[in-house]
Design a protein around this motif. Structure first.
Motif: not given
Length: 295
Positions: A84-98
């Motif tokens: 989950r932590d790894g996925c969140e970093s991918v999302g943040l790197s890809g431009g997802l908010s938060g």
């Protein structure tokens, strides 16, 4: 409909593979390709994570509760936290908010932005330690040999981190070699984390702790008792500070590992009779160092 935050997206990704062990492995591997499918600087770090996760798959600890041979709720929870932590970093790197939803997710984002060995250990071990501390009640429900190896795994992953980030602590005057030995991109890391020569590929374990102590690989004994044990308290103090995890200090006491383990049963951590272990301890003496209290 509002856009998903990176944290919400990560929850979805981890949730989709919760009951799919092979899917967990595939998700972990995708994370190292980054948000756009091309992250050549990140891929070499996948080696250590993939090797250990494949061992978990072989043991069956990630099998869902409804499987013919259910896996371990504790192992599943620890693995999910890392995913989950790894996925969140991918999302943040890809431009997802938060903003990052946790300190550990922030560390994975720091690794994504600057993939170094120190950053990888800070992220990976941060997630591991957070999951250990969060799911201690699940750990208490596991049988004795499983809880024994939870402690062995924890001290070894902390030590390999110290090889890279605190070489004098981990290897004394041979500190120049420590970063090479602990680099997760190289195969040498496996010699410190290898348990498959001792632990059978099954879950749950049926033999008792003395049996596994007798089967322990000779080199692993030298590492555990010759190199890690003399600096155990310092290692956990340094790790608690480095990972901002003060609860880690409750996992060690007077030279004994105490995660989901009674201090009264500390005899299992006594070193075996050996002519070589005292030599190693004198050859690589532990230094007395203090570290600031973790915040």
């Amino acid at each position: 409909m509002p856009e998903l935050t990176a944290g919400e997206w990560a929850d979805q990704q981890a949730g989709r593979v919760r009951d799919d062990p092979a899917g967990r492995l595939a998700l972990m591997e995708r994370c190292y390709y980054g948000p756009f499918g091309h992250a050549p600087q990140h891929l070499p770090f996948r080696r250590a994570a993939r090797s250990f996760m494949r061992w978990q798959l072989r043991r069956g600890v990630l099998q869902p509760a409804f499987a013919g041979r259910p896996g371990s709720p504790w192992w599943r929870a620890v693995n999910e936290r890392i995913l989950r932590d790894g996925c969140e970093s991918v999302g943040l790197s890809g431009g997802l908010s938060g903003p990052p939803s946790s300190h550990t997710a922030a560390q994975w984002l720091a690794f994504a932005r600057r993939p170094t060995a120190q950053a990888w250990y800070r992220a990976h071990n941060g997630s591991v330690v957070a999951a250990y501390l969060e799911h201690r009640e699940l750990a208490e429900k596991e049988n004795e040999p499983e809880r024994f190896f939870m402690n062995v795994i924890l001290c070894r992953v902390l030590y390999t981190h110290a090889l890279v980030a605190a070489p004098r602590l981990s290897l004394s005057w041979l500190r120049v070699l420590a970063p090479l030995l602990g680099d997760p991109r190289l195969g040498m890391t496996g010699i410190f984390l290898q348990l498959s020569r001792v632990l059978p590929d099954r879950y749950p374990l049926s033999d008792d702790v003395p049996y596994f102590l007798g089967q322990e690989h000779g080199f692993a004994r030298l590492v555990d008792f010759g190199m890690i044990a003399p600096r155990l308290r310092q290692l956990y103090e340094w790790s608690a500070h480095e990972l901002a995890a003060p609860g880690l200090l409750d996992c060690v006491r007077d030279g004994a590992l105490t995660y989901a383990w009674r201090f009264e049963d500390r005899h299992v951590w006594d070193p075996p009779r050996s002519l070589i272990i005292p030599v190693i301890q004198r050859f690589l003496p532990a230094r007395r160092e203090s570290y600031p209290p973790p915040s």
